[in-house]
Design an enzyme around this catalytic site. Structure first.
Site, PDB file in Angstrom:
ATOM      1  N   HIS A 312       0.795  -1.231   0.000  1.00  0.00           N
ATOM      2  CA  HIS A 312       0.000   0.000   0.000  1.00  0.00           C
ATOM      3  C   HIS A 312       0.821   1.271   0.000  1.00  0.00           C
ATOM      4  O   HIS A 312       0.253   2.359   0.101  1.00  0.00           O
ATOM      5  CB  HIS A 312      -0.910   0.042   1.227  1.00  0.00           C
ATOM      6  N   LYS A 492      -8.870  13.670   4.321  1.00  0.00           N
ATOM      7  CA  LYS A 492      -8.001  12.484   4.287  1.00  0.00           C
ATOM      8  C   LYS A 492      -7.084  12.588   5.487  1.00  0.00           C
ATOM      9  O   LYS A 492      -7.040  13.646   6.117  1.00  0.00           O
ATOM     10  CB  LYS A 492      -7.189  12.444   2.997  1.00  0.00           C
ATOM     11  N   ARG A 493      -6.349  11.564   5.811  1.00  0.00           N
ATOM     12  CA  ARG A 493      -5.394  11.657   6.919  1.00  0.00           C
ATOM     13  C   ARG A 493      -4.472  12.862   6.709  1.00  0.00           C
ATOM     14  O   ARG A 493      -4.193  13.244   5.580  1.00  0.00           O
ATOM     15  CB  ARG A 493      -4.524  10.394   7.003  1.00  0.00           C
ATOM     16  N   LYS A 498       0.526  14.129   1.566  1.00  0.00           N
ATOM     17  CA  LYS A 498      -0.778  14.492   0.992  1.00  0.00           C
ATOM     18  C   LYS A 498      -0.890  16.004   0.787  1.00  0.00           C
ATOM     19  O   LYS A 498      -1.769  16.486   0.086  1.00  0.00           O
ATOM     20  CB  LYS A 498      -1.900  13.983   1.889  1.00  0.00           C
ATOM     21  N   THR A 599      -8.584   6.607  -2.467  1.00  0.00           N
ATOM     22  CA  THR A 599      -9.939   6.162  -2.787  1.00  0.00           C
ATOM     23  C   THR A 599     -10.915   7.309  -2.561  1.00  0.00           C
ATOM     24  O   THR A 599     -12.013   7.294  -3.135  1.00  0.00           O
ATOM     25  CB  THR A 599     -10.367   4.950  -1.929  1.00  0.00           C
ATOM     26  N   LYS A 603     -14.549   8.499  -4.550  1.00  0.00           N
ATOM     27  CA  LYS A 603     -15.844   8.817  -3.923  1.00  0.00           C
ATOM     28  C   LYS A 603     -16.339  10.181  -4.393  1.00  0.00           C
ATOM     29  O   LYS A 603     -17.520  10.351  -4.702  1.00  0.00           O
ATOM     30  CB  LYS A 603     -15.707   8.824  -2.404  1.00  0.00           C
TER      31      LYS A 603
HETATM   32  C1  LIG Z   1     -12.120   7.115   1.798  1.00  0.00           C
HETATM   33  C2  LIG Z   1     -11.665   7.515   3.131  1.00  0.00           C
HETATM   34  C3  LIG Z   1     -10.312   7.763   3.360  1.00  0.00           C
HETATM   35  C4  LIG Z   1      -9.273   7.667   2.270  1.00  0.00           C
HETATM   36  O1  LIG Z   1      -9.135   8.941   1.677  1.00  0.00           O
HETATM   37  P1  LIG Z   1      -7.881   9.252   0.710  1.00  0.00           P
HETATM   38  O2  LIG Z   1      -8.238  10.588   0.148  1.00  0.00           O
HETATM   39  O3  LIG Z   1      -7.884   8.194  -0.324  1.00  0.00           O
HETATM   40  O4  LIG Z   1      -6.685   9.266   1.557  1.00  0.00           O
HETATM   41  C5  LIG Z   1      -9.915   8.144   4.610  1.00  0.00           C
HETATM   42  N1  LIG Z   1     -10.797   8.265   5.616  1.00  0.00           N
HETATM   43  C6  LIG Z   1     -12.109   8.046   5.442  1.00  0.00           C
HETATM   44  C7  LIG Z   1     -13.029   8.227   6.585  1.00  0.00           C
HETATM   45  C8  LIG Z   1     -12.590   7.656   4.199  1.00  0.00           C
HETATM   46  O5  LIG Z   1     -13.893   7.415   4.043  1.00  0.00           O
END
Ligand SMILES: *Cc1c(COP(=O)(O)O)cnc(C)c1O
Length: 754
Positions: A312, A492-493, A498, A599, A603
């Site tokens: 990952h 995101k984190r 990032k 991911t 979304k």
């Molecule tokens: C989808 C999701 C992530 C992943 O987000 P990235 O932008 O791909 O890092 C992290 N936290 C939550 C709660 C999510 O639903």
């Protein structure tokens, strides 16, 4: 159906629904879902998948299960007729705190797709009592408290199944808890979570601190104990071993019950190792097979045929390497096996860089995975290519046949049907409901891009979702945002790769431009959601700088109407489900080559947001599918970035000194106004990091980011029909990113289930 639901709920409440309190009705719904889920179990005949993962970020489950069981509308109506509101009942449900970010969410999406595709596949993980921390902001800084999500009525049901796990010379009893995983009009699989009866939440002290030495009381309190100290690192090994040892015993028991004689384990089980946290399952399975009479060499072959590994990350610091001494302390029974595996690995090549135990005595978990599984996959096309070409090139030379790509996906049931009912209904009216299980059918929306009435309708749904988010933010955090503005969201984190700090620099730049009279064509609301790891100082500094800047901008009557910065507290799945349907511009601005897939990007796209992003992770594949005219791409390519790292000649200070816009933005972090409202020490540390180091090359991408983002603002403001057309193309092209597709590929190439 509705009548039957009413009767069952009345029976489970023990009184008419209207007379029961919300807790009672919630508990009754939970029981009803469980009953129905159990009727959808199916016998396993062939090979069954076990997906082992330290995280399963499943989100709230009530609505999701009602949707998957096909009784959502009926249940909602039945409750309404009895004066109850499903969405209010849902507020009672705590979100299971079993994950941190994308890795855990991926595991949850995969379980949904497995059950939906009628494939036999269970999850194996840990039942953390407080999971990741709960985040709030006090005095402009992140504050961490325990997230006690386990309540009397929890989805995770206690069982009588207990396995002995010996660690550090003591034997612990790992108890199995099980959550049903319902498929959309599909079967029910299980998420198996292990825990110790002796874990004691009373051990938690100030914030999320606890006594790290009392293993039997602390083992599953938190996900990812702080690993900045040795005790925390050792605790992680304890957690991992509990998970894989109990998990391996469960797998062997289930297979034996179906007739497996252990020599043929791979006919009964496929094991997917999600990142390196479960890697010890390899030596543990070898150990357990030897106990059951299999010779070492054969055990190694069986385990290799049974297990597969998903990588990952290419961040070197994120690939786990444990000092041999830690393993000696916690799992001395595995060390001789790991050493034999190291000898075997060394016998296959002269190349010492692929060894499992290095000359410093560090055990490389990923190396063990690659040597002793039959499949190594990356999670997006670019990521897999980088693994083959650079990060794992030595392994690729050794085992080219093991490497493969499985571009990540998301479940459309949660990330469209559940979180955006208005959009779902509109799509269904236009193209029918086939897309719910066959996501490729979304392409049938494409002809509507020439239909102005349809485009206006889709735009209206987005506008309604934005108003809804604004209402929610007002209630939850007491902030007022302008729903007419463009909503740009980065959730995101929090991590330097990032690059939330790049967004910060843009916002400062924009602040100066507005002050200089250059107002943007449309107001911008910039929304963040992110948790920083408790020991990650610079990440917390970035949060602090954004919170402080948000006040500076809001306090200034010249800038407040044009720019708002909102940081949503405690980003999790529930919050994501509110943010994503309301987004106009999806910020995916990682340094190219560093985001394995992402991911969140998928979304947002599915919900009709346009991506502002670098050519990184799955952004590349999104760009390929929607076309460059329907996405805002900027910044250095991954080749340029990798080249710069190889040369080792990146010097942030040169960029800072050469460009007055960069200097102005960076220096504002420690400006008087910022320091008056914020903490000088923290702001200064961030400033110095950006000028002195900037490991993730924010400054070289700054100007390109400003230009692209302003282009997006202009397009949004000046050509709303054109914008809506791009949004619809994004929705129509999102089908590829369904996790149903991803899981079908894993099954076709790696698992061969059933
Ligand atoms: C989808 C999701 C992530 C992943 O987000 P990235 O932008 O791909 O890092 C992290 N936290 C939550 C709660 C999510 O639903």
């Amino acid at each position: 159906m509705k009548q039957w639901i009413g009767e069952r709920l009345t029976a489970l409440c023990g009184c008419p629904i209207g007379e029961a309190d919300d807790r009672q009705v919630y508990a009754a719904l939970l029981k009803l879902v469980r009953e129905l889920s159990e009727t959808k179990q199916q016998p396993v005949t062939g090979r069954k998948l076990y997906y082992i993962s330290a995280e399963f970020l499943v989100g709230k489950l009530l609505s999701n299960n009602l949707i998957n069981l096909g009784i959502y509308d009926e249940t909602r109506q039945c409750l309404e007729e009895n004066g109850k509101s499903l969405s209010e009942l849902e507020e009672l449900e705590p979100e299971p705190s079993l994950g941190n970010g994308g890795l855990g969410r991926l595991a949850a999406c995969f379980l949904d797709s497995l059950a939906t595709l009628n494939l036999p596949g269970d999850g194996i993980g840990l039942r953390y009592h407080c999971g990741l921390f709960r985040q709030d902001f006090r005095g402009g800084v992140q504050n961490e408290t325990p997230d006690r999500w386990l309540t009397d009525d929890s989805w995770a049901q206690c069982t009588e199944t207990v396995y002995p796990v010996t660690m550090g010379g003591k034997t612990y009893a790992a108890r199995l808890y099980r959550l049903p995983v319902t498929g959309y009009h599909g079967r029910t699989n299980w998420l198996n979570l292990f825990d110790l009866d002796t874990v004691n939440e009373g051990l938690i002290g100030e914030g999320i601190s606890f006594d790290q030495t009392k293993i039997e009381e602390n083992l599953t309190l938190f996900l990812y104990p702080d690993d900045s100290q040795e005790a925390g690192r050792v605790l992680r090994i304890y957690q991992q071993y509990l998970m894989v040892s109990a998990g391996a015993q469960l797998i062997l028991d289930e297979c034996a019950a179906r007739g497996c004689n252990f020599h043929d384990l791979d006919k009964y089980a496929a094991i997917q190792i999600n990142d390196t946290h479960p890697s010890m399952v390899i030596p543990e399975l070898i150990r357990l097979l030897e106990q059951r009479g299999v010779e070492f060499d054969e055990a190694v072959q069986i385990v290799t045929r049974t297990c597969a590994y998903t990588n990952h990350t290419i961040l070197a610091e994120a690939l786990e390497k444990w000092p041999r001494a830690y393993l000696e302390q916690v799992v001395p029974q595995l060390l001789p096996i790991i050493e034999e595996l190291d000898t075997l690995a060394r016998s296959r090549t002269e190349d010492a860089s692929t060894a499992i135990v290095d000359e410093k005595g560090l055990v490389h978990m990923a190396h063990m995975d690659i040597h002793f599984t039959h499949s190594v996959n990356g999670v997006a096309a670019l990521h897999t290519q980088i693994l083959k070409d650079s990060e794992l090139a030595n392994f690729y030379a050794l085992y080219p046949e093991k490497f493969n790509n499985k571009t990540n996906g998301i479940t459309f049931r949660r990330w469209l049907l559940e979180c955006n009912p208005a959009l779902t209904q509109e799509i269904a009216q236009r193209i029918g409901t086939g897309f719910e299980q066959d996501a490729g059918q979304l392409e049938r929306l494409l002809p509507l891009t020439e239909d102005e009435e349809a485009l206006r309708r889709f735009a209206a749904i987005k506008a309604e979702n934005k108003v809804r988010l604004a209402d929610w933010l007002r209630q939850k955090q007491g902030v007022q945002i302008n729903p007419q503005a463009m909503f740009a969201i980065q959730s995101k984190r929090l991590h330097e790769y990032k690059r939330q700090q790049l967004n910060l620099l843009y916002l400062i730049h924009q602040y100066f431009e507005i002050k200089a009279g250059h107002t943007p064509p449309v107001p911008l609301v910039s929304i963040f959601g992110a948790k920083a790891a408790p020991a990650y100082t610079i990440a917390k500094d970035i949060i602090h700088a954004l919170l402080t800047l948000s006040q500076v901008v809001a306090n200034d009557p010249e800038t407040a109407p044009w720019l708002q910065i909102v940081f949503v507290e405690n980003y999790n799945v529930t919050v994501a489900e509110k943010l994503i349907p309301a987004c106009d511009l999806s910020e995916q601005i990682s340094l190219a080559s560093k985001e394995a897939s992402g991911t969140g990007n998928m979304k947002f796209m599915l919900n009709g947001a346009l991506t502002l992003g670098t050519m990184d992770g799955a952004n590349v594949e999104i760009a390929q599918r929607v076309g460059m005219e329907n996405i805002y791409i900027f910044g250095q390519s991954s080749e340029q970035v990798i080249h710069r790292y190889r040369q080792g000649d990146y010097c942030a200070r040169q960029w800072y000194e050469a460009d007055p816009n960069i200097r102005r933005a960076v220096d504002f972090i420690t400006d008087e106004q910022m320091c008056a409202l914020g903490h000088e020490e923290s702001l200064k540390r961030l400033h110095d990091e950006l000028v002195g180091k900037d490991w993730f090359q924010t400054l070289p991408d700054f100007n390109a980011y400003v230009v692209r983002k302003n282009q997006a603002l202009a397009d949004y403001a000046c050509d709303s029909l054109g914008w809506s057309r791009k949004c619809l193309i994004n929705i129509a092209k999102a089908g590829y990113f369904s996790s149903d597709r991803t899981i079908a590929e894993y099954n076709r190439d790696i698992w061969h289930l059933g």
